[in-house]
Write a protein that holds these residues in place. Structure first.
Motif, PDB file in Angstrom:
ATOM      1  N   GLU A 126       0.825  -1.204   0.000  1.00 27.51           N
ATOM      2  CA  GLU A 126       0.000   0.000   0.000  1.00 27.51           C
ATOM      3  C   GLU A 126       0.861   1.256   0.000  1.00 27.51           C
ATOM      4  O   GLU A 126       0.528   2.245  -0.662  1.00 27.51           O
ATOM      5  CB  GLU A 126      -0.940  -0.015   1.196  1.00 27.51           C
ATOM      6  N   ALA A 130       0.747   4.120  -2.770  1.00 23.59           N
ATOM      7  CA  ALA A 130       0.524   5.518  -2.407  1.00 23.59           C
ATOM      8  C   ALA A 130       1.613   6.421  -2.985  1.00 23.59           C
ATOM      9  O   ALA A 130       1.356   7.598  -3.276  1.00 23.59           O
ATOM     10  CB  ALA A 130       0.476   5.671  -0.888  1.00 23.59           C
ATOM     11  N   ARG A 300      -9.365   5.502   2.247  1.00 22.23           N
ATOM     12  CA  ARG A 300      -8.773   4.514   1.340  1.00 22.23           C
ATOM     13  C   ARG A 300      -9.442   4.532  -0.026  1.00 22.23           C
ATOM     14  O   ARG A 300      -8.807   4.204  -1.034  1.00 22.23           O
ATOM     15  CB  ARG A 300      -8.843   3.120   1.959  1.00 22.23           C
ATOM     16  N   ASN A 303      -7.920   7.529  -2.363  1.00 18.74           N
ATOM     17  CA  ASN A 303      -6.652   7.372  -3.090  1.00 18.74           C
ATOM     18  C   ASN A 303      -6.524   6.015  -3.773  1.00 18.74           C
ATOM     19  O   ASN A 303      -5.442   5.641  -4.216  1.00 18.74           O
ATOM     20  CB  ASN A 303      -5.463   7.614  -2.158  1.00 18.74           C
ATOM     21  N   MET A 305      -6.841   2.919  -2.613  1.00 14.32           N
ATOM     22  CA  MET A 305      -6.390   1.746  -1.869  1.00 14.32           C
ATOM     23  C   MET A 305      -7.466   0.659  -1.869  1.00 14.32           C
ATOM     24  O   MET A 305      -7.173  -0.530  -1.955  1.00 14.32           O
ATOM     25  CB  MET A 305      -6.041   2.132  -0.427  1.00 14.32           C
ATOM     26  N   SER A 340      -2.206  10.299  -9.613  1.00 20.40           N
ATOM     27  CA  SER A 340      -1.984   9.607  -8.339  1.00 20.40           C
ATOM     28  C   SER A 340      -0.861  10.232  -7.518  1.00 20.40           C
ATOM     29  O   SER A 340      -0.861  10.153  -6.288  1.00 20.40           O
ATOM     30  CB  SER A 340      -1.691   8.123  -8.586  1.00 20.40           C
ATOM     31  N   MET A 345      -0.314  10.101   1.105  1.00 19.02           N
ATOM     32  CA  MET A 345      -0.995   9.290   2.114  1.00 19.02           C
ATOM     33  C   MET A 345      -0.053   8.992   3.270  1.00 19.02           C
ATOM     34  O   MET A 345       1.087   8.567   3.063  1.00 19.02           O
ATOM     35  CB  MET A 345      -1.480   7.973   1.496  1.00 19.02           C
ATOM     36  N   ALA A 414       5.933  11.225   2.234  1.00 18.49           N
ATOM     37  CA  ALA A 414       4.779  11.620   1.430  1.00 18.49           C
ATOM     38  C   ALA A 414       4.976  13.005   0.831  1.00 18.49           C
ATOM     39  O   ALA A 414       4.605  13.259  -0.318  1.00 18.49           O
ATOM     40  CB  ALA A 414       3.511  11.573   2.287  1.00 18.49           C
TER      41      ALA A 414
END
Length: 506
Positions: A126, A130, A300, A303, A305, A340, A345, A414
């Protein structure tokens, strides 16, 4: 019957034995390395969602774990009788033995690798998603190094098994250690002495390589590394050097993020229903509500997920995530990968890459995406680490940091992607109470800098002090969307009851 010690020791000067030992080493190392590579590909196929790849891997592993190696050796060596074109290679006992060993061992090693892959926490995947890391770089830079480290003890054990299995290759007349020993004792009938020497040769090979593999395992064990080189003065200099002015993008963007009629269900149980809201550039929104109200699920979905069941997500007035109709009653999940990178995140579980240092964690994604030159990335990383108070820890590994420090590094990582909006999923829930403040201070600083943020939190004072709007969720719905000042007036009985339950005081 006496043991002929002089004959026994003379065998360690025998050139045929040493030549055969080299053959065993060459065959074992080659078979192990090829099996490790092919076995990993099989493990990836075994885990793949494509049914054909998964079916092939399953069938291969089942077949070659079922067929005895001795049978496989004889079959491969005699294959030129059915396929004459293979005689160029397989008529040589060495290549026949190598092929049979690789075919057999790959099936076993594939399951070892699969165990290593299954041991990697879902959060690592994940975190890679991200950061916009592609499948190949995620596997090569993040997953494979961790999976190999986990699987290495079992892989080393499998190497020892391969060394011993090379004795079976004598069935196709390859001159290895056992075959040399058999030839000798058929001539002099000194079976015990000869086979004892054979055993010593095998023990020698196993001991040498087992020692080397154990050293490799110790080198890869990051938990034993406590000291790291001091942060270079150059990095401190970069941190104090102002960043060049960032080019401003078009100011026509009206909405940083838009959630349009989002729906999500798990096992036919609705978790989110008809969620819609907008976020304007520079706005800070706190998502609050009781546990199980759908806050994390909403984050989630925003974005990608988790895949939404219905609805759309827009970023900067452009479609980001949506379901596109591909036929009657058929819909396809679509995510605009170009956008993206604009959404960052921060997870409640940190999800730092444990085999990379703090600085390497920050530089991995920007390097992959080619965001600026190497010097520019280093400069931005130094400034960002300094901003979150982690510059002096740049050369440490995540396990050498406290929870609060790890979360600050996660925030810095991030930020390295220069996102337009930051999502925080309960960033302090995994921290000790004394570590919460240091993370909240970093988030407050980001808010003062005008970064657009959506924060899921149970820290009520923090939420009300930092946010421009508060979204209260319950049972998968947004019950209230209002400013902190309006909520403090007590016009929403359910919210006041919730705040009372958690002992919130103004």
């Amino acid at each position: 019957m006496s043991f002929d010690w002089s004959y026994f020791f003379s065998l360690f000067k025998d050139r045929d034995f040493w030549s055969a030992t080299w053959t065993v080493i060459s065959l074992s190392v080659s078979a192990w390395l090829l099996s490790v590579i092919f076995g990993f590909l099989l493990a990836l196929a075994r885990q793949h969602k494509h049914p054909l790849l998964q079916g092939f891997a399953r069938a291969y592993i089942w077949l070659f774990r079922s067929v005895p190696l001795l049978v496989l050796l004889i079959f491969v060596y005699n294959l030129p009788q059915a396929l004459p074109s293979t005689s160029v290679l397989l008529s040589n006992p060495y290549w026949s033995g190598l092929l049979a060993l690789v075919l057999s061992e790959s099936a076993y090693i594939a399951e070892i690798h699969r165990g290593g892959l299954l041991s990697i926490p879902k959060g690592q995947y994940e975190a890679g998603k991200a950061l916009g890391l592609g499948y190949r770089v995620l596997q090569y830079k993040v997953i494979i190094p961790q999976a190999i480290r986990v699987a290495l003890p079992a892989l080393a054990n499998e190497f020892i098994s391969i060394v011993k299995l090379t004795s079976l290759v004598s069935v196709v007349s390859l001159t290895e250690i056992l075959l040399v020993g058999q030839r000798l004792y058929t001539e002099n009938f000194l079976v015990m002495e000869t086979m004892s020497a054979v055993a010593v040769y095998y023990i020698l090979v196993v001991t040498v390589f087992d020692t080397l593999l154990k050293r490799l395992e110790a080198w890869l064990d990051l938990s034993t590394r406590h000291k790291r080189p001091a942060v270079s003065p150059q990095l401190h200099t970069l941190a104090r050097t102002p960043l060049p002015a960032i080019e401003q993008t078009s100011g026509n963007v009206q909405k940083a993020l838009q959630a349009k009629s989002l729906h999500k269900a798990f096992n036919n149980i609705e978790v989110l229903g008809n969620i819609s809201f907008d976020v304007t550039p520079g706005e800070v929104i706190a998502l609050i509500g009781p546990s199980g109200s759908g806050k994390t699920t909403l984050i989630r979905l925003l974005n990608g997920m988790d895949r939404l069941d219905r609805g759309e997500v827009w970023l900067n007035d452009q479609p980001f995530i949506q379901l596109q109709r591909t036929g009657p009653g058929k819909e396809k999940f679509y995510e605009n990968q170009a956008l993206s990178q604009q959404i960052g995140m921060v997870f409640q579980g940190f999800n730092l890459f444990p085999h990379l240092t703090v600085l390497e964690n920050l530089l991995l994604a920007p390097t992959w995406h080619k965001l600026g030159s190497s010097e520019q990335r280093q400069h931005f990383a130094a400034v960002t680490l300094d901003k979150v108070g982690m510059l002096d820890h740049a050369n440490k590994y995540p396990h050498q940091l406290s929870g609060g420090q790890q979360q600050r590094v996660a925030i810095a990582r991030a930020l390295m992607m220069k996102p337009r909006i930051m999502l925080f999923d309960e960033p302090t829930s995994a921290l000790d109470p004394e570590k919460v403040a240091e993370v909240l201070q970093v988030i407050e600083q980001l808010a003062r800098e005008g970064i657009t943020m959506l924060i899921v939190t149970h820290e009520m004072k923090f939420a009300f002090n930092i946010s421009d709007r508060v979204l209260f969720m319950e049972q998968g719905r947004i019950v209230c969307d209002d400013s902190p000042e309006a909520l403090r007036k007590g016009d929403h009985p359910r919210i006041m009851q919730f705040l009372k339950d958690i002992s919130f005081n103004e």
